[in-house]
Design an enzyme around this catalytic site. Structure first.
Site, PDB file in Angstrom:
ATOM      1  N   TYR A 255       0.924  -0.984   0.308  1.00  0.00           N
ATOM      2  CA  TYR A 255       0.184  -0.218   0.069  1.00  0.00           C
ATOM      3  C   TYR A 255       0.720   1.405   0.102  1.00  0.00           C
ATOM      4  O   TYR A 255       0.390   2.218  -0.450  1.00  0.00           O
ATOM      5  CB  TYR A 255      -0.769   0.388   1.253  1.00  0.00           C
ATOM      6  CG  TYR A 255      -2.277  -1.061   1.172  1.00  0.00           C
ATOM      7  CD1 TYR A 255      -2.121  -2.064   0.415  1.00  0.00           C
ATOM      8  CD2 TYR A 255      -2.601  -1.264   2.708  1.00  0.00           C
ATOM      9  CE1 TYR A 255      -3.254  -3.319   0.399  1.00  0.00           C
ATOM     10  CE2 TYR A 255      -3.988  -2.327   2.720  1.00  0.00           C
ATOM     11  CZ  TYR A 255      -3.685  -3.149   1.685  1.00  0.00           C
ATOM     12  OH  TYR A 255      -4.788  -3.766   1.948  1.00  0.00           O
TER      13      TYR A 255
ATOM     14  N   HIS B 128       0.155 -11.510   1.569  1.00  0.00           N
ATOM     15  CA  HIS B 128      -0.641 -10.520   1.518  1.00  0.00           C
ATOM     16  C   HIS B 128      -1.313 -11.246   0.129  1.00  0.00           C
ATOM     17  O   HIS B 128      -2.362 -11.787  -0.321  1.00  0.00           O
ATOM     18  CB  HIS B 128      -0.156  -9.884   0.539  1.00  0.00           C
ATOM     19  CG  HIS B 128      -0.970  -8.430   0.238  1.00  0.00           C
ATOM     20  ND1 HIS B 128      -0.051  -7.373   0.433  1.00  0.00           N
ATOM     21  CD2 HIS B 128      -2.739  -8.880  -0.069  1.00  0.00           C
ATOM     22  CE1 HIS B 128      -1.715  -6.233  -0.328  1.00  0.00           C
ATOM     23  NE2 HIS B 128      -3.040  -6.966  -0.472  1.00  0.00           N
TER      24      HIS B 128
END
Length: 270
Positions: A42, A100
Protein backbone atom coordinates in the site's frame (compact mmCIF):
# COMPACT_ATOMS: atom_id res chain seq x y z
CA UNK A 1 -2.11 -21.74 20.87
CA UNK A 2 -4.76 -19.28 21.99
CA UNK A 3 -5.64 -16.56 19.55
CA UNK A 4 -6.06 -12.99 20.57
CA UNK A 5 -9.44 -12.28 19.07
CA UNK A 6 -9.24 -10.18 15.92
CA UNK A 7 -11.49 -7.14 16.43
CA UNK A 8 -14.69 -7.60 14.42
CA UNK A 9 -14.42 -4.26 12.64
CA UNK A 10 -11.13 -2.88 11.43
CA UNK A 11 -10.12 0.12 9.37
CA UNK A 12 -8.86 -0.74 5.90
CA UNK A 13 -6.27 1.55 4.30
CA UNK A 14 -6.02 0.15 0.75
CA UNK A 15 -5.49 2.90 -1.87
CA UNK A 16 -5.21 5.61 0.80
CA UNK A 17 -1.99 7.62 0.55
CA UNK A 18 -0.18 10.49 2.24
CA UNK A 19 -2.27 12.95 4.24
CA UNK A 20 -5.48 11.12 3.21
CA UNK A 21 -4.46 7.96 5.09
CA UNK A 22 -3.16 9.98 8.07
CA UNK A 23 -6.55 11.71 8.33
CA UNK A 24 -8.49 8.48 7.85
CA UNK A 25 -6.55 6.66 10.59
CA UNK A 26 -6.70 9.66 12.93
CA UNK A 27 -10.46 10.05 12.40
CA UNK A 28 -10.96 6.30 12.71
CA UNK A 29 -9.11 6.13 16.02
CA UNK A 30 -11.12 9.11 17.29
CA UNK A 31 -14.35 7.35 16.23
CA UNK A 32 -13.33 4.28 18.23
CA UNK A 33 -11.58 1.95 15.77
CA UNK A 34 -8.75 -0.01 17.34
CA UNK A 35 -7.96 -2.44 14.50
CA UNK A 36 -5.91 -0.93 11.66
CA UNK A 37 -5.15 -2.93 8.52
CA UNK A 38 -2.35 -2.01 6.12
CA UNK A 39 0.12 -3.78 3.80
CA UNK A 40 3.63 -3.36 2.49
CA UNK A 41 2.39 -2.78 -1.07
CA UNK A 42 0.00 0.00 0.00
CA UNK A 43 3.00 2.29 0.44
CA UNK A 44 1.39 3.89 3.51
CA UNK A 45 2.85 2.04 6.50
CA UNK A 46 4.89 5.08 7.59
CA UNK A 47 1.83 7.36 7.45
CA UNK A 48 -0.29 4.80 9.33
CA UNK A 49 2.49 4.59 11.92
CA UNK A 50 2.61 8.37 12.23
CA UNK A 51 -1.17 8.63 12.70
CA UNK A 52 -1.14 5.92 15.38
CA UNK A 53 1.81 7.50 17.20
CA UNK A 54 0.21 10.96 17.12
CA UNK A 55 -3.17 9.65 18.29
CA UNK A 56 -2.13 9.06 21.88
CA UNK A 57 -4.03 5.75 21.86
CA UNK A 58 -1.97 3.31 23.98
CA UNK A 59 -0.23 0.58 21.97
CA UNK A 60 -1.91 -2.12 24.06
CA UNK A 61 -5.33 -0.97 22.81
CA UNK A 62 -4.40 -1.20 19.14
CA UNK A 63 -4.56 -4.22 16.84
CA UNK A 64 -2.31 -3.68 13.83
CA UNK A 65 -2.15 -5.90 10.75
CA UNK A 66 0.23 -5.70 7.81
CA UNK A 67 0.78 -8.03 4.87
CA UNK A 68 3.98 -9.32 3.27
CA UNK A 69 4.18 -8.54 -0.45
CA UNK A 70 4.97 -11.24 -3.02
CA UNK A 71 8.51 -9.89 -3.61
CA UNK A 72 9.41 -10.73 -0.01
CA UNK A 73 8.03 -14.27 0.31
CA UNK A 74 11.37 -16.06 -0.07
CA UNK A 75 12.66 -17.50 3.20
CA UNK A 76 15.56 -15.04 3.43
CA UNK A 77 13.46 -11.95 2.59
CA UNK A 78 10.30 -12.31 4.64
CA UNK A 79 11.67 -11.51 8.11
CA UNK A 80 13.77 -8.51 6.93
CA UNK A 81 10.65 -7.15 5.17
CA UNK A 82 8.61 -7.40 8.39
CA UNK A 83 11.38 -5.64 10.34
CA UNK A 84 11.18 -2.83 7.78
CA UNK A 85 7.37 -2.72 8.17
CA UNK A 86 7.78 -2.45 11.95
CA UNK A 87 10.26 0.41 11.52
CA UNK A 88 7.81 2.31 9.29
CA UNK A 89 4.87 1.59 11.58
CA UNK A 90 6.96 2.64 14.63
CA UNK A 91 6.07 -0.59 16.38
CA UNK A 92 8.07 -3.25 18.17
CA UNK A 93 5.57 -5.96 17.34
CA UNK A 94 2.65 -6.51 14.97
CA UNK A 95 -0.58 -8.07 16.18
CA UNK A 96 -1.04 -9.90 12.90
CA UNK A 97 1.20 -10.51 9.89
CA UNK A 98 -0.39 -11.96 6.76
CA UNK A 99 0.90 -13.35 3.50
CA UNK A 100 -0.79 -10.87 1.12
CA UNK A 101 -1.08 -13.15 -1.90
CA UNK A 102 0.19 -16.67 -2.51
CA UNK A 103 3.42 -16.64 -4.52
CA UNK A 104 2.43 -16.05 -8.18
CA UNK A 105 2.84 -19.22 -10.21
CA UNK A 106 4.06 -20.98 -7.07
CA UNK A 107 7.53 -19.43 -7.54
CA UNK A 108 8.12 -19.69 -3.78
CA UNK A 109 6.59 -22.80 -2.16
CA UNK A 110 3.82 -22.20 0.39
CA UNK A 111 5.75 -24.27 2.95
CA UNK A 112 8.77 -21.95 2.63
CA UNK A 113 6.98 -18.69 3.33
CA UNK A 114 4.67 -20.13 5.96
CA UNK A 115 7.72 -21.47 7.82
CA UNK A 116 9.39 -18.04 7.57
CA UNK A 117 6.20 -16.37 8.84
CA UNK A 118 6.03 -18.80 11.77
CA UNK A 119 9.68 -17.98 12.49
CA UNK A 120 8.85 -14.25 12.48
CA UNK A 121 6.27 -14.96 15.17
CA UNK A 122 8.77 -17.01 17.20
CA UNK A 123 11.17 -14.06 17.01
CA UNK A 124 8.46 -11.80 18.46
CA UNK A 125 7.93 -9.70 15.33
CA UNK A 126 4.22 -10.52 15.36
CA UNK A 127 1.77 -12.03 17.83
CA UNK A 128 -0.24 -13.89 15.22
CA UNK A 129 0.15 -15.00 11.61
CA UNK A 130 -2.29 -15.62 8.81
CA UNK A 131 -2.94 -15.60 5.09
CA UNK A 132 -4.84 -13.62 2.49
CA UNK A 133 -6.23 -14.45 -0.95
CA UNK A 134 -5.48 -18.15 -0.54
CA UNK A 135 -7.38 -20.72 -2.57
CA UNK A 136 -8.42 -24.00 -0.95
CA UNK A 137 -5.27 -25.64 -2.37
CA UNK A 138 -3.07 -22.90 -0.88
CA UNK A 139 -4.89 -23.19 2.45
CA UNK A 140 -4.34 -26.96 2.45
CA UNK A 141 -0.61 -26.42 1.91
CA UNK A 142 -0.48 -23.74 4.61
CA UNK A 143 -2.26 -26.05 7.06
CA UNK A 144 0.17 -28.85 6.18
CA UNK A 145 3.11 -26.48 6.77
CA UNK A 146 2.20 -24.88 10.10
CA UNK A 147 -1.09 -26.39 11.31
CA UNK A 148 -4.56 -24.85 11.06
CA UNK A 149 -4.51 -23.64 14.66
CA UNK A 150 -1.54 -21.37 13.85
CA UNK A 151 -3.47 -19.52 11.10
CA UNK A 152 -5.27 -16.67 12.86
CA UNK A 153 -7.33 -15.68 9.82
CA UNK A 154 -7.71 -15.94 6.07
CA UNK A 155 -8.43 -12.48 4.69
CA UNK A 156 -10.34 -12.63 1.43
CA UNK A 157 -12.74 -10.60 -0.66
CA UNK A 158 -16.26 -11.23 0.62
CA UNK A 159 -19.32 -9.08 0.03
CA UNK A 160 -22.93 -9.74 -1.04
CA UNK A 161 -21.93 -10.01 -4.72
CA UNK A 162 -18.94 -12.35 -4.12
CA UNK A 163 -19.56 -14.71 -1.24
CA UNK A 164 -16.63 -17.08 -1.82
CA UNK A 165 -18.62 -19.95 -0.34
CA UNK A 166 -16.26 -22.80 -1.22
CA UNK A 167 -13.27 -21.12 0.42
CA UNK A 168 -15.37 -20.04 3.41
CA UNK A 169 -16.62 -23.60 3.87
CA UNK A 170 -13.12 -25.07 3.70
CA UNK A 171 -11.67 -22.47 6.12
CA UNK A 172 -14.49 -23.16 8.57
CA UNK A 173 -13.93 -26.92 8.29
CA UNK A 174 -10.37 -26.26 9.50
CA UNK A 175 -11.44 -23.83 12.24
CA UNK A 176 -9.79 -20.92 10.42
CA UNK A 177 -11.34 -17.49 11.07
CA UNK A 178 -12.23 -15.29 8.09
CA UNK A 179 -11.73 -11.58 7.50
CA UNK A 180 -13.80 -10.01 4.72
CA UNK A 181 -12.05 -7.30 2.73
CA UNK A 182 -13.91 -4.95 0.39
CA UNK A 183 -17.03 -5.82 2.43
CA UNK A 184 -18.93 -2.96 0.76
CA UNK A 185 -17.85 -4.02 -2.76
CA UNK A 186 -16.21 -0.63 -3.17
CA UNK A 187 -19.48 1.18 -2.58
CA UNK A 188 -21.57 -0.99 -4.89
CA UNK A 189 -23.72 -2.23 -1.98
CA UNK A 190 -25.09 1.33 -1.70
CA UNK A 191 -26.75 0.97 -5.11
CA UNK A 192 -28.31 -2.44 -4.47
CA UNK A 193 -32.14 -2.18 -4.10
CA UNK A 194 -32.43 -5.34 -1.96
CA UNK A 195 -29.91 -3.97 0.54
CA UNK A 196 -31.49 -0.49 0.42
CA UNK A 197 -34.87 -2.03 1.28
CA UNK A 198 -33.46 -3.93 4.26
CA UNK A 199 -31.67 -0.76 5.39
CA UNK A 200 -34.93 1.23 5.33
CA UNK A 201 -36.72 -1.38 7.43
CA UNK A 202 -33.95 -1.28 10.05
CA UNK A 203 -33.48 2.49 9.93
CA UNK A 204 -29.87 1.78 8.96
CA UNK A 205 -27.58 2.57 6.03
CA UNK A 206 -26.92 0.09 3.20
CA UNK A 207 -23.27 -0.03 4.34
CA UNK A 208 -24.34 -1.02 7.85
CA UNK A 209 -26.56 -3.77 6.43
CA UNK A 210 -23.72 -5.20 4.29
CA UNK A 211 -21.32 -5.11 7.24
CA UNK A 212 -23.87 -6.67 9.61
CA UNK A 213 -24.41 -9.46 7.05
CA UNK A 214 -20.67 -10.29 7.26
CA UNK A 215 -20.45 -9.85 11.03
CA UNK A 216 -23.41 -12.19 11.62
CA UNK A 217 -21.56 -14.90 9.72
CA UNK A 218 -18.63 -14.51 12.11
CA UNK A 219 -16.33 -12.67 9.71
CA UNK A 220 -14.21 -9.71 10.72
CA UNK A 221 -14.63 -6.79 8.30
CA UNK A 222 -12.18 -4.06 7.29
CA UNK A 223 -14.09 -1.36 5.43
CA UNK A 224 -12.17 1.78 4.52
CA UNK A 225 -13.49 5.31 4.56
CA UNK A 226 -12.16 8.83 4.59
CA UNK A 227 -15.42 10.38 5.83
CA UNK A 228 -15.84 10.88 9.56
CA UNK A 229 -19.61 10.16 9.32
CA UNK A 230 -19.06 6.93 7.37
CA UNK A 231 -16.29 5.82 9.72
CA UNK A 232 -18.65 6.17 12.68
CA UNK A 233 -21.57 4.66 10.74
CA UNK A 234 -19.56 1.58 9.78
CA UNK A 235 -18.56 1.03 13.40
CA UNK A 236 -22.24 1.21 14.42
CA UNK A 237 -22.97 -1.86 12.23
CA UNK A 238 -21.99 -3.96 15.26
CA UNK A 239 -25.34 -3.09 16.84
CA UNK A 240 -27.48 -4.09 13.84
CA UNK A 241 -29.15 -7.51 13.93
CA UNK A 242 -30.52 -8.85 10.64
CA UNK A 243 -33.36 -11.37 10.46
CA UNK A 244 -33.04 -14.79 8.81
CA UNK A 245 -35.10 -13.40 5.92
CA UNK A 246 -32.72 -10.44 5.56
CA UNK A 247 -29.72 -12.79 5.56
CA UNK A 248 -31.35 -15.05 2.95
CA UNK A 249 -32.24 -12.10 0.70
CA UNK A 250 -28.62 -10.90 0.78
CA UNK A 251 -27.29 -14.42 0.23
CA UNK A 252 -29.32 -14.48 -3.02
CA UNK A 253 -27.28 -11.54 -4.37
CA UNK A 254 -24.23 -13.75 -5.11
CA UNK A 255 -23.02 -13.12 -8.67
CA UNK A 256 -19.32 -13.98 -8.52
CA UNK A 257 -18.45 -10.31 -8.95
CA UNK A 258 -14.79 -10.20 -8.01
CA UNK A 259 -13.15 -6.80 -7.65
CA UNK A 260 -9.61 -7.69 -6.51
CA UNK A 261 -8.13 -9.80 -9.30
CA UNK A 262 -4.72 -8.36 -10.22
CA UNK A 263 -3.14 -9.71 -13.41
CA UNK A 264 -0.05 -11.79 -12.81
CA UNK A 265 -0.73 -11.99 -9.05
CA UNK A 266 -4.19 -13.47 -8.52
CA UNK A 267 -4.34 -17.27 -8.30
CA UNK A 268 -6.76 -19.56 -10.11
CA UNK A 269 -9.77 -18.98 -7.87
CA UNK A 270 -12.02 -21.74 -6.52
Amino acid sequence: MTHTTIPAIGLGTFRLQGQVVIDSVRNGLEAGYRHIDTAQIYGNEAEVGQAMADSGVPRAELFVTTKVWVDSLAGDKLIPSLKESLRKLRLEQLDLALIHWPSPGGAVPVAEYMAALAQAREQGLTKQIGVSNFTIAHLQQAVAAVGAQQIATQQIEIHPFLQNRKVVEYARSQGIHLTAYMPLAYGKVMQEPVIAGIARRHNATPAQVALAWSLQQGFAVIPSSTSRANLAGNLAARGLVLSDDDMAAIAALERNERIANPDGIAPQWD
